[in-house]
Design an enzyme around this catalytic site. Structure first.
Site, PDB file in Angstrom:
ATOM      1  CB  SER A 253       4.979  25.653 -21.060  1.00 54.40           C
ATOM      2  OG  SER A 253       4.778  25.951 -19.928  1.00 54.40           O
ATOM      3  CE  LYS A 254       3.467  31.281 -26.200  1.00 53.87           C
ATOM      4  NZ  LYS A 254       2.991  30.383 -26.933  1.00 53.87           N
ATOM      5  NE  ARG A 255       2.463  25.559 -16.796  1.00 53.37           N
ATOM      6  CZ  ARG A 255       3.264  24.939 -15.749  1.00 53.37           C
ATOM      7  NH1 ARG A 255       3.534  25.636 -14.615  1.00 53.37           N
ATOM      8  NH2 ARG A 255       4.229  23.975 -16.280  1.00 53.37           N
ATOM      9  N   GLY A 257       7.065  31.787 -18.628  1.00 51.11           N
ATOM     10  CA  GLY A 257       7.671  33.187 -19.443  1.00 51.11           C
ATOM     11  C   GLY A 257       7.918  32.837 -20.791  1.00 51.11           C
TER      12      GLY A 257
END
Ligand code: GLU
Length: 486
Positions: A253-255, A257
């Site tokens: 996920s965005k976490r 990157g």
């Protein structure tokens, strides 16, 4: 004649094309190509608020960049178009009316705040949220009267209370109790159908035979199957691809990157490396082989070799593959690819690009380059007028400044004696090396000589650099280093 295989990639343009989406597109592409089938691109833009033209453009641009050309889709109208859901409203309406007429769908007038209160109540009792069916039994007349009175309503599908099972091409038998959440909303109104409904209509109308998509869509499949059954449509084949996981083994996920294809492109990953990498995220060739072109993948690919378990997104594998693909190219090709990075970094003017010259520089680093953007830091010293570095970098081991300065002076005198026409790596090496060997250790001369030329702790070898820099620049940089040590 056997039916023609038709797969589709159906992104919602609510964000940039990311690596997960590209992997789904790739697997659909490969399956279609291998079976001499058709790969369709459909833009699922029914969510008007979240869908944006710019994201659609991003998706089309990066699919094309990756070489995943669609046979039908935006810009390639085939006989099943249009390929944007926002342009297919009339078709969905027809099917919605069919469901309403068959009394397998109804208007629901429940107020959002009441539904939310019910949901909270159910959850507080530890139950899974479920629509209670309040409007399920409203008579036809009552539905019409309330609609005419302008009361707001959504359209709900009467989900039959039964288990649905299907044969997933990756996971085998999958069984689901689709009725658990109660009757589902299929449209906000006749002109605003929702995802699960439009997908069923389109997959049928576009003659799709195989739905290959991410595992996160598994809960949607039973709903879509029930809708197909209600509409009297044939069932399709389904294959759900394993989740992509970050290095910590949680869902990518965005976490973890930015995983947009655009980002990887900007960093200087080559499309062939990304394709190769994505193919191995969930599929294995059954051999030790690691490198595959798109054409080779289309030949080798099989859904049977797609794993069920999550696939870890391992950037170092991508780096390795990218380095490998860079090394397959000629130095001129790599120079062409690197040039825009040097222009962007302000090291080179657009008009000053000389590929032959650049190829000589790039050749020094091609072996170690993992991504194109790294070229800037590796070769910037070739382009700047004056280097700036910490003078202590010139010092080698226990040598004093004075010793280093005199080693540099010696080196300067030696290279000065080489005539311009003889300025090549062989000659420079031949003359400098014996002199360097005379020192306690050749590092006493070669280390500062190299640092003087590039200003870096690590670089290509001093003779190679001097060759490309040219005689004048070599001499002036050595002199500058001597000055620093006074
Ligand atoms: N539009 C959906 C999404 O972007 C995919 C639909 C599908 O593959 O069925 O997630």
């Amino acid at each position: 004649m056997a039916e023609q295989i038709r797969t589709r990639f159906a992104p919602s343009p609510t964000g940039a094309l990311h690596m997960g989406g590209a992997r789904t597109a790739l697997f659909n592409y490969l399956f279609a190509k291998q079976q001499k089938g058709v790969f369709v691109l459909r833009i699922e833009d029914t969510d008007k608020e979240r869908s944006k033209k710019e994201w659609e453009e991003d998706i089309l641009e990066h699919l094309s960049w990756l070489g995943l050309d669609w046979d039908e889709g935006p810009g390639k109208e085939g006989k099943y178009g249009p390929y944007r859901q926002s342009e297919r409203t009339e078709l969905y309406k027809k099917y919605l009316l069919q469901l309403l007429e068959q009394k397998q769908a109804y208007y629901c007038f429940c107020k959002p705040e009441d539904l939310e209160a019910q949901r909270q109540d159910q959850m507080s009792r530890g139950e899974a949220p479920r629509y209670l069916g309040t409007c399920r039994n409203l008579s036809q007349e009552e539905q019409e009267t309330r609609l005419k009175a302008g009361e707001s309503a959504v359209i709900r599908f009467m989900v039959p209370a039964k288990k649905v099972s299907f044969q997933d091409l990756v996971r085998g038998t999958v069984e689901f109790d689709a009725g658990l959440a109660g009757d589902m909303v299929v449209a906000k109104d006749l002109n605003t159908p929702l995802y699960n409904f439009t997908v069923v209509v389109d997959d049928h109308e576009m003659n799709i035979t195989h739905v290959i998509r991410g595992e996160d869509h598994i809960p949607n499949t039973p709903k879509q199957i029930l809708l197909q059954e209600a509409l009297g449509l044939p069932r399709l084949a389904y294959g759900h691809l394993p989740l992509l996981l970050g290095p910590d083994r949680t869902k990518l996920s965005k976490r973890h990157g930015d995983h947009s294809v655009a980002q990887f492109m900007q960093e200087g990953y080559l499309p062939e490396a990304i394709i190769n990498f994505l193919a191995l995220l969930g599929w294995n060739p059954g051999t030790e082989r690691e490198t595959f072109s798109l054409t080779e993948l289309a030949r080798e690919f099989s859904l049977e070799r797609v794993q069920k378990g999550g696939a870890i997104f391992n950037v170092s594998r991508l780096d390795w593959l990218n380095g490998w693909y860079i090394r397959q190219k000629s130095t001129e090709e790599v120079a062409e690819l690197c040039a825009p990075y040097l222009v962007d970094a302000g090291l080179l003017g657009e008009k000053e690009i000389d590929i032959q010259k650049l190829a000589k520089i790039v050749a020094l680093y091609r072996e170690r380059l993992k991504k194109l953007s790294e070229i800037v830091e590796l070769v910037d010293f070739f382009f700047v007028e004056k280097l700036s570095y910490d003078k202590d970098l010139l010092l080698w081991k226990d040598a004093t400044r004075e010793e280093i300065r005199s080693a540099l002076k010696k080196a300067e005198d030696i290279v000065r004696a080489i005539e311009e026409k003889d300025w090549n790596e062989e000659n420079i090496t031949k003359l400098l090396m014996p002199e360097a060997e005379k020192e306690k250790n050749r590092g006493y001369m070669l280390w500062p000589f190299r640092v003087a030329l590039c200003g870096k702790k690590a670089s290509a070898g001093p003779f190679e650099i001097a060759t490309v820099l040219g005689k004048q620049k070599t001499i002036s940089r050595v002199q500058e280093a001597e000055q620093l040590l006074i």
